[in-house]
Design a protein around this motif. Structure first.
Motif, PDB file in Angstrom:
ATOM      1  N   PRO A 173      -7.572  58.199  87.270  1.00 28.02           N
ATOM      2  CA  PRO A 173      -9.032  58.854  86.452  1.00 28.02           C
ATOM      3  C   PRO A 173      -9.049  59.335  87.638  1.00 28.02           C
ATOM      4  CG  PRO A 173      -8.513  56.077  86.199  1.00 28.02           C
ATOM      5  CD  PRO A 173      -7.568  57.146  87.244  1.00 28.02           C
ATOM      6  N   GLU A 174      -9.964  61.261  87.119  1.00 29.41           N
ATOM      7  CA  GLU A 174     -11.385  60.983  87.957  1.00 29.41           C
ATOM      8  C   GLU A 174     -12.678  61.355  87.106  1.00 29.41           C
ATOM      9  OE1 GLU A 174     -11.032  65.275  90.182  1.00 29.41           O
ATOM     10  OE2 GLU A 174      -9.094  64.341  90.505  1.00 29.41           O
ATOM     11  N   ILE A 175     -13.569  60.600  87.124  1.00 26.88           N
ATOM     12  CA  ILE A 175     -14.238  60.823  86.038  1.00 26.88           C
ATOM     13  C   ILE A 175     -15.793  61.857  86.901  1.00 26.88           C
ATOM     14  CG2 ILE A 175     -16.355  59.802  84.614  1.00 26.88           C
ATOM     15  CD1 ILE A 175     -13.658  59.384  84.073  1.00 26.88           C
ATOM     16  N   THR A 176     -16.365  62.837  85.985  1.00 33.22           N
ATOM     17  CA  THR A 176     -17.329  63.789  86.589  1.00 33.22           C
ATOM     18  C   THR A 176     -18.747  63.476  85.304  1.00 33.22           C
ATOM     19  OG1 THR A 176     -16.048  65.670  87.253  1.00 33.22           O
ATOM     20  CG2 THR A 176     -18.097  65.924  87.306  1.00 33.22           C
ATOM     21  N   VAL A 177     -19.201  62.950  86.709  1.00 32.33           N
ATOM     22  CA  VAL A 177     -21.520  62.853  85.714  1.00 32.33           C
ATOM     23  C   VAL A 177     -22.524  64.100  85.937  1.00 32.33           C
ATOM     24  CG1 VAL A 177     -22.776  61.261  85.819  1.00 32.33           C
ATOM     25  CG2 VAL A 177     -20.660  60.551  86.274  1.00 32.33           C
ATOM     26  N   SER A 178     -22.600  64.752  85.192  1.00 33.89           N
ATOM     27  CA  SER A 178     -23.873  65.715  85.020  1.00 33.89           C
ATOM     28  C   SER A 178     -25.224  65.180  84.255  1.00 33.89           C
ATOM     29  CB  SER A 178     -23.294  66.784  84.092  1.00 33.89           C
ATOM     30  OG  SER A 178     -22.229  67.421  85.257  1.00 33.89           O
ATOM     31  N   MET A 179     -25.630  65.202  85.674  1.00 28.39           N
ATOM     32  CA  MET A 179     -27.142  64.892  85.200  1.00 28.39           C
ATOM     33  C   MET A 179     -28.367  65.261  86.051  1.00 28.39           C
ATOM     34  SD  MET A 179     -26.763  61.294  87.232  1.00 28.39           S
ATOM     35  CE  MET A 179     -26.733  61.089  89.035  1.00 28.39           C
ATOM     36  N   ALA A 180     -29.852  64.753  85.438  1.00 23.15           N
ATOM     37  CA  ALA A 180     -30.288  65.834  86.111  1.00 23.15           C
ATOM     38  C   ALA A 180     -30.701  64.471  87.556  1.00 23.15           C
ATOM     39  CB  ALA A 180     -31.881  65.820  84.920  1.00 23.15           C
ATOM     40  N   GLU A 181     -31.286  65.774  88.473  1.00 22.48           N
ATOM     41  CA  GLU A 181     -31.997  65.029  89.823  1.00 22.48           C
ATOM     42  C   GLU A 181     -32.661  64.074  89.718  1.00 22.48           C
ATOM     43  OE1 GLU A 181     -32.788  67.892  92.790  1.00 22.48           O
ATOM     44  OE2 GLU A 181     -35.150  68.493  91.353  1.00 22.48           O
ATOM     45  N   GLY A 182     -33.307  62.763  90.797  1.00 24.24           N
ATOM     46  CA  GLY A 182     -34.374  62.328  90.710  1.00 24.24           C
ATOM     47  C   GLY A 182     -33.694  60.569  90.662  1.00 24.24           C
ATOM     48  N   ARG A 183     -32.437  60.887  90.751  1.00 25.43           N
ATOM     49  CA  ARG A 183     -32.524  59.266  91.496  1.00 25.43           C
ATOM     50  C   ARG A 183     -32.028  58.911  92.571  1.00 25.43           C
ATOM     51  NH1 ARG A 183     -31.040  61.578  85.998  1.00 25.43           N
ATOM     52  NH2 ARG A 183     -30.964  59.768  84.597  1.00 25.43           N
ATOM     53  N   THR A 184     -31.594  57.448  93.164  1.00 30.24           N
ATOM     54  CA  THR A 184     -31.608  57.308  94.524  1.00 30.24           C
ATOM     55  C   THR A 184     -29.678  57.246  94.812  1.00 30.24           C
ATOM     56  OG1 THR A 184     -31.698  54.338  93.457  1.00 30.24           O
ATOM     57  CG2 THR A 184     -33.654  55.440  93.854  1.00 30.24           C
ATOM     58  N   ASP A 185     -29.963  57.266  95.378  1.00 30.77           N
ATOM     59  CA  ASP A 185     -28.357  56.949  96.618  1.00 30.77           C
ATOM     60  C   ASP A 185     -27.784  56.110  95.683  1.00 30.77           C
ATOM     61  OD1 ASP A 185     -28.292  59.331  97.750  1.00 30.77           O
ATOM     62  OD2 ASP A 185     -28.698  58.428  99.222  1.00 30.77           O
ATOM     63  N   GLU A 186     -28.742  55.012  95.876  1.00 30.51           N
ATOM     64  CA  GLU A 186     -28.545  53.445  95.534  1.00 30.51           C
ATOM     65  C   GLU A 186     -28.051  52.906  93.958  1.00 30.51           C
ATOM     66  OE1 GLU A 186     -31.229  53.924  97.177  1.00 30.51           O
ATOM     67  OE2 GLU A 186     -30.890  53.010  99.074  1.00 30.51           O
ATOM     68  N   GLN A 187     -28.732  54.157  93.117  1.00 29.20           N
ATOM     69  CA  GLN A 187     -29.079  54.028  91.695  1.00 29.20           C
ATOM     70  C   GLN A 187     -27.046  54.893  91.857  1.00 29.20           C
ATOM     71  OE1 GLN A 187     -32.328  55.919  91.019  1.00 29.20           O
ATOM     72  NE2 GLN A 187     -33.145  54.006  88.990  1.00 29.20           N
ATOM     73  N   LYS A 188     -27.373  55.702  92.635  1.00 32.78           N
ATOM     74  CA  LYS A 188     -25.894  56.746  91.982  1.00 32.78           C
ATOM     75  C   LYS A 188     -24.173  55.542  92.151  1.00 32.78           C
ATOM     76  CE  LYS A 188     -28.034  60.109  93.978  1.00 32.78           C
ATOM     77  NZ  LYS A 188     -27.859  61.468  94.501  1.00 32.78           N
ATOM     78  N   ALA A 189     -24.407  54.971  93.361  1.00 33.13           N
ATOM     79  CA  ALA A 189     -23.684  53.871  93.957  1.00 33.13           C
ATOM     80  C   ALA A 189     -23.194  53.143  92.874  1.00 33.13           C
ATOM     81  CB  ALA A 189     -23.964  53.630  95.407  1.00 33.13           C
ATOM     82  N   GLY A 190     -24.606  52.483  92.513  1.00 30.76           N
ATOM     83  CA  GLY A 190     -24.147  51.361  91.617  1.00 30.76           C
ATOM     84  C   GLY A 190     -23.654  51.836  90.364  1.00 30.76           C
ATOM     85  N   MET A 191     -23.549  53.230  89.813  1.00 27.09           N
ATOM     86  CA  MET A 191     -23.580  53.944  88.337  1.00 27.09           C
ATOM     87  C   MET A 191     -21.869  53.608  88.528  1.00 27.09           C
ATOM     88  SD  MET A 191     -23.871  56.793  86.665  1.00 27.09           S
ATOM     89  CE  MET A 191     -23.206  58.757  88.144  1.00 27.09           C
ATOM     90  N   MET A 192     -22.163  54.738  90.384  1.00 25.72           N
ATOM     91  CA  MET A 192     -20.464  54.657  90.305  1.00 25.72           C
ATOM     92  C   MET A 192     -19.312  53.107  90.763  1.00 25.72           C
ATOM     93  SD  MET A 192     -20.175  58.323  92.825  1.00 25.72           S
ATOM     94  CE  MET A 192     -21.321  57.264  93.288  1.00 25.72           C
ATOM     95  N   ARG A 193     -19.983  52.186  91.040  1.00 21.88           N
ATOM     96  CA  ARG A 193     -19.011  51.538  90.462  1.00 21.88           C
ATOM     97  C   ARG A 193     -18.784  50.847  89.757  1.00 21.88           C
ATOM     98  NH1 ARG A 193     -21.699  50.509  95.798  1.00 21.88           N
ATOM     99  NH2 ARG A 193     -24.077  49.127  94.584  1.00 21.88           N
ATOM    100  N   ASP A 194     -19.801  50.681  88.776  1.00 19.41           N
ATOM    101  CA  ASP A 194     -20.281  50.065  87.343  1.00 19.41           C
ATOM    102  C   ASP A 194     -19.146  51.035  87.184  1.00 19.41           C
ATOM    103  OD1 ASP A 194     -21.555  48.181  87.827  1.00 19.41           O
ATOM    104  OD2 ASP A 194     -22.975  49.593  86.398  1.00 19.41           O
ATOM    105  N   ILE A 195     -19.045  52.104  86.624  1.00 19.30           N
ATOM    106  CA  ILE A 195     -17.889  53.026  86.203  1.00 19.30           C
ATOM    107  C   ILE A 195     -16.332  52.512  86.353  1.00 19.30           C
ATOM    108  CG2 ILE A 195     -16.632  55.570  85.836  1.00 19.30           C
ATOM    109  CD1 ILE A 195     -19.639  56.350  85.693  1.00 19.30           C
ATOM    110  N   THR A 196     -16.331  53.129  88.223  1.00 17.67           N
ATOM    111  CA  THR A 196     -15.082  52.297  88.151  1.00 17.67           C
ATOM    112  C   THR A 196     -14.415  51.016  88.068  1.00 17.67           C
ATOM    113  OG1 THR A 196     -15.505  53.897  90.848  1.00 17.67           O
ATOM    114  CG2 THR A 196     -13.733  51.705  90.468  1.00 17.67           C
ATOM    115  N   GLN A 197     -15.335  50.102  87.652  1.00 16.60           N
ATOM    116  CA  GLN A 197     -15.113  49.283  87.018  1.00 16.60           C
ATOM    117  C   GLN A 197     -14.179  49.123  85.765  1.00 16.60           C
ATOM    118  OE1 GLN A 197     -14.186  46.097  88.966  1.00 16.60           O
ATOM    119  NE2 GLN A 197     -14.580  47.334  90.063  1.00 16.60           N
ATOM    120  N   ALA A 198     -15.430  49.517  85.088  1.00 17.47           N
ATOM    121  CA  ALA A 198     -15.124  49.821  83.907  1.00 17.47           C
ATOM    122  C   ALA A 198     -13.321  50.379  83.981  1.00 17.47           C
ATOM    123  CB  ALA A 198     -15.962  50.766  83.136  1.00 17.47           C
TER     124      ALA A 198
END
Length: 67
Positions: free
Chosen positions: A2-27
């Motif tokens: 599976p390949e997921i692409t997330v499009s979003m406005a800039e402004g989140r921290t690297d930590e927020q983005k990494a957390g989101m990607m971990r959550d998506i991976t686990q889902a």
């Protein structure tokens, strides 16, 4: 794989983005039964001046919200 692409406005921290990607991976691991190593996630960020909603850029929307 599976390949997921997330499009979003800039402004989140690297930590927020990494957390989101971990959550998506686990889902995907949980719901699709794939190994985490098979999951690919890419974030495409757009500058706020390059993203529009309701006929106003996100910069314009932020300025209007402060008034």
């Amino acid at each position: 794989m599976p390949e997921i692409t997330v499009s979003m406005a800039e402004g989140r921290t690297d930590e927020q983005k990494a957390g989101m990607m971990r959550d998506i991976t686990q889902a995907l691991v949980k719901n699709l039964g794939v190994d985490a190593d098979a999951v690919v996630i890419q974030i495409n960020e757009a500058p706020l001046r390059h993203k529009m909603k309701g006929g106003k850029t996100f910069v314009e929307r932020a300025a209007a919200a402060k008034k």
